[in-house]
Design a protein around this motif. Structure first.
Motif, short mmCIF file in Angstrom:
data_model
loop_
_atom_site.label_atom_id
_atom_site.label_comp_id
_atom_site.label_asym_id
_atom_site.label_seq_id
_atom_site.Cartn_x
_atom_site.Cartn_y
_atom_site.Cartn_z
N VAL A 12 0.59 -3.54 10.30
CA VAL A 12 0.41 -2.18 9.77
C VAL A 12 -0.93 -1.61 10.21
O VAL A 12 -1.02 -0.45 10.63
CB VAL A 12 0.53 -2.18 8.24
CG1 VAL A 12 0.24 -0.78 7.68
CG2 VAL A 12 1.91 -2.64 7.81
N LEU A 79 4.25 5.23 8.70
CA LEU A 79 3.04 5.08 7.89
C LEU A 79 3.03 6.02 6.68
O LEU A 79 2.09 6.00 5.88
CB LEU A 79 1.79 5.33 8.75
CG LEU A 79 1.51 4.25 9.80
CD1 LEU A 79 0.37 4.67 10.72
CD2 LEU A 79 1.18 2.91 9.13
N TRP A 85 -0.68 12.93 0.45
CA TRP A 85 -0.99 12.05 -0.68
C TRP A 85 -2.17 12.61 -1.44
O TRP A 85 -3.16 13.03 -0.84
CB TRP A 85 -1.34 10.64 -0.19
CG TRP A 85 -0.24 9.96 0.56
CD1 TRP A 85 -0.19 9.74 1.90
CD2 TRP A 85 0.96 9.40 0.02
NE1 TRP A 85 0.96 9.07 2.23
CE2 TRP A 85 1.70 8.85 1.11
CE3 TRP A 85 1.51 9.30 -1.26
CZ2 TRP A 85 2.93 8.22 0.95
CZ3 TRP A 85 2.73 8.67 -1.41
CH2 TRP A 85 3.43 8.14 -0.33
N ALA A 173 -1.65 2.59 -5.72
CA ALA A 173 -2.41 2.27 -4.50
C ALA A 173 -3.89 2.50 -4.76
O ALA A 173 -4.29 3.57 -5.22
CB ALA A 173 -1.93 3.12 -3.34
N THR A 189 -0.66 -1.86 -4.85
CA THR A 189 -1.31 -2.30 -3.61
C THR A 189 -2.79 -2.04 -3.69
O THR A 189 -3.22 -0.94 -4.00
CB THR A 189 -0.73 -1.55 -2.39
OG1 THR A 189 0.68 -1.72 -2.38
CG2 THR A 189 -1.31 -2.10 -1.10
N SER B 201 -2.86 2.08 5.48
CA SER B 201 -2.12 0.93 4.96
C SER B 201 -1.60 1.22 3.57
O SER B 201 -0.48 0.83 3.20
CB SER B 201 -3.01 -0.31 4.88
OG SER B 201 -3.43 -0.70 6.15
N LEU B 202 -2.43 1.91 2.79
CA LEU B 202 -1.98 2.27 1.44
C LEU B 202 -0.83 3.26 1.51
O LEU B 202 0.16 3.15 0.78
CB LEU B 202 -3.13 2.85 0.64
CG LEU B 202 -4.24 1.88 0.25
CD1 LEU B 202 -5.36 2.61 -0.48
CD2 LEU B 202 -3.69 0.75 -0.63
N SER B 203 -0.97 4.22 2.41
CA SER B 203 0.11 5.19 2.61
C SER B 203 1.41 4.47 2.98
O SER B 203 2.47 4.75 2.43
CB SER B 203 -0.30 6.17 3.71
OG SER B 203 0.78 7.01 4.06
N ALA B 205 2.23 1.39 2.30
CA ALA B 205 2.73 0.64 1.14
C ALA B 205 3.48 1.57 0.18
O ALA B 205 4.56 1.23 -0.30
CB ALA B 205 1.58 -0.05 0.43
#
Lengths: 221, 221
Positions: A12, A79, A85, A173, A189, B201-203, B205
Motif C-alpha cells: 500500500v 487508495l 476525507w 483511522a 487503523t 494508507s489510512l485512506s 484502510a
DNA sequence: ATATGTGAAAGAATTCACAGCA
DNA sequence: TGCTGTGAATTCTTTCACATAT
C-alpha cells in the motif's frame, strides 16, 4: 486477477509512491510508462511494481506498459482518494500546526474539519482557517462533523486517553505523532510516525558502520 | 551470541521502542523486566524481543529476566546514543522548525549544530538558539561544524540537490521529510518520513474495509 | 519454577523466469 | 520484439518449542 485481500502495508505504501510519480510523469506529458521505469524512479524493481498492482487487477498492456492517466485513476480509486476525507487535528502545538500546513494535504482530498487543544489560551485561535476548539468538545464535534481521520499530536502521556476518546466517537483511522505505543480495537487503523525511532536508526547506522562518524572532508590544496 | 551483521531495520526500530519503554520502567523504579512484559508493553512478542536482542549479545538472566539499567546501557551503546551527534536542519520552514522543537530530540544526545534556509528573509533569525544561515554556506559549515546528521525539510523539487550537496560535504546520515525519492551513495544512510504515504494508507484502510467510512455514532436515547 | 537464548519451522515478502499477448 | 502478469523459487522475518541456566 484482482484483490482477494491481505495486501501488505509495504504494498500500500508503494502504491502511494507510484501515484506520486505517475502524477509527475503526467505533468511531463508522458502517456505510457513501463513497470521498469516506474520502478527505477521509485527505487524498487519492475517485478515488485507488477506484483503490487496485480493484487488489485490488471492495468497494463503487454508489450507497451501502463497508460499513465488510467493507472493514476486506478490508483486513486484503490487508495480511496476519489472521495474527500474529513480530518481533525488533536493538539495544536508546533508540530500539529506545521503538519496542517503540509502541502500535499488538501491536494489529495484531505479536508481539515476541526482542530482541538486542551490549552484555553489556544482555543479560539485559527489554524489553517479552522478555529481551535476546546478539548471538552472532542467527541461531540468528531461525530457532528463526521470526521474520518484524526491526527494525534499531543504529548505521549495523554495520547492513549485522546485515542480512546477518538475511538469512542466512531473514528476508524488515526495518525499518531506521539512517541508512545497506543492500543486501538481491531477495527481501527492506527499509523504512527515516530521521529525518535528514525533518528535513532541513523545513530545506529553511524555507530555500527565505519566507526569513523564522518567521512573526512576532502582536502583542498 | 553477538552481531555478525545483517540486522534488519525492523529490529533496529524495535530496539528504540524497547529503550524508550525501559526508561519508563526505570522511572517507575523497577529493577528487572522479562521479555514477556517488555513485549506486551511494546506491542510485540516475547520471542521477538529475545531474538532482536540476541543479534547483539546475551543480556538477560535465565529465570529472572533483564536487569533494567544494564539493558538500557546496552541498548544505548548499540544504538550509538552514548556519544552526541551533531545535527543540522536544512529548510527552516514550519515543519523543519517544529521538528527542532521535538522533545526527545536533545534528550537522546542529538545536538542542533546549524540551520540553513535559502530565503534571505529567514537568514539571521533564530531557531532553537541557532542562527539561520544562508544556503550558500551549507557545505562549508557542515564540514567546519562536523555535522553528523542532516534533516532535510525543503520542498520536494530541491531535495535531491540539497542531498547531493550534503553528501558532498561528507555527511553520512540523512533524515528526509520531503515527499520524494532521493538517491544517495551506498555509504550514506537515508531515512524518509513521508506523511502523504501514511495518510494515504489510512485512506486505503477506510476505503477498502467497511465501505461505510465511519462507525455510526451510538444513539443516545 | 521461571524465563532466557536459539535452532528449526512457519509465514511473508521479494525476486526470478517465462508463458502469453500486443 | 517488448513488456505484462504470475506461478515457482528464494530470501527475509517472525514464531515455535525446548534445552539450559538461575
Amino acid at each position: 486477477m484482482a484483490s482477494s485481500r491481505k495486501v501488505s502495508q509495504s504494498t500500500v505504501g508503494r502504491l502511494s509512491l507510484y501515484l506520486r510519480l505517475l502524477s509527475e510523469v503526467q505533468r511531463e506529458g508522458r502517456l505510457t510508462l513501463s513497470s521498469g521505469e516506474l520502478a527505477r524512479r521509485c527505487g524498487t524493481t519492475a517485478a515488485q511494481v507488477r506484483k503490487d498492482l496485480s493484487f488489485f487487477g490488471t492495468f497494463g498492456k503487454r508489450g507497451l506498459g501502463y497508460a499513465v492517466p488510467e493507472l493514476i485513476e486506478a490508483l486513486r480509486s484503490i487508495l480511496g482518494l476519489e472521495r474527500r476525507w474529513k480530518v481533525a487535528l488533536v493538539g495544536a502545538g508546533k508540530i500539529g500546526s506545521a503538519l496542517l500546513g503540509y502541502q500535499d494535504f488538501r491536494r489529495q482530498g484531505f479536508i481539515i474539519g476541526a482542530v482541538f487543544d486542551s490549552d484555553p489560551a489556544k482555543v479560539g485561535e485559527r489554524r489553517h482557517d479552522v478555529v481551535v476548539r476546546p478539548d471538552a468538545e472532542l467527541e461531540r464535534v468528531l461525530e457532528e462533523e463526521g470526521i474520518d481521520i484524526v491526527i494525534v499530536a499531543v504529548p505521549a502521556e495523554v495520547a492513549q486517553v485522546v485515542v480512546d476518546r477518538v475511538v469512542s466517537a466512531g473514528v476508524r483511522a488515526i495518525l499518531n505523532f506521539a512517541p508512545t505505543k497506543l492500543d486501538v480495537p481491531a477495527e481501527v487503523t492506527l499509523k504512527s510516525v515516530n521521529m525518535a525511532v528514525e533518528l535513532e536508526s541513523l545513530s545506529y547506522a553511524l555507530a555500527s558502520s565505519g566507526k569513523r562518524p564522518r567521512r573526512p572532508a576532502v582536502s583542498r590544496g
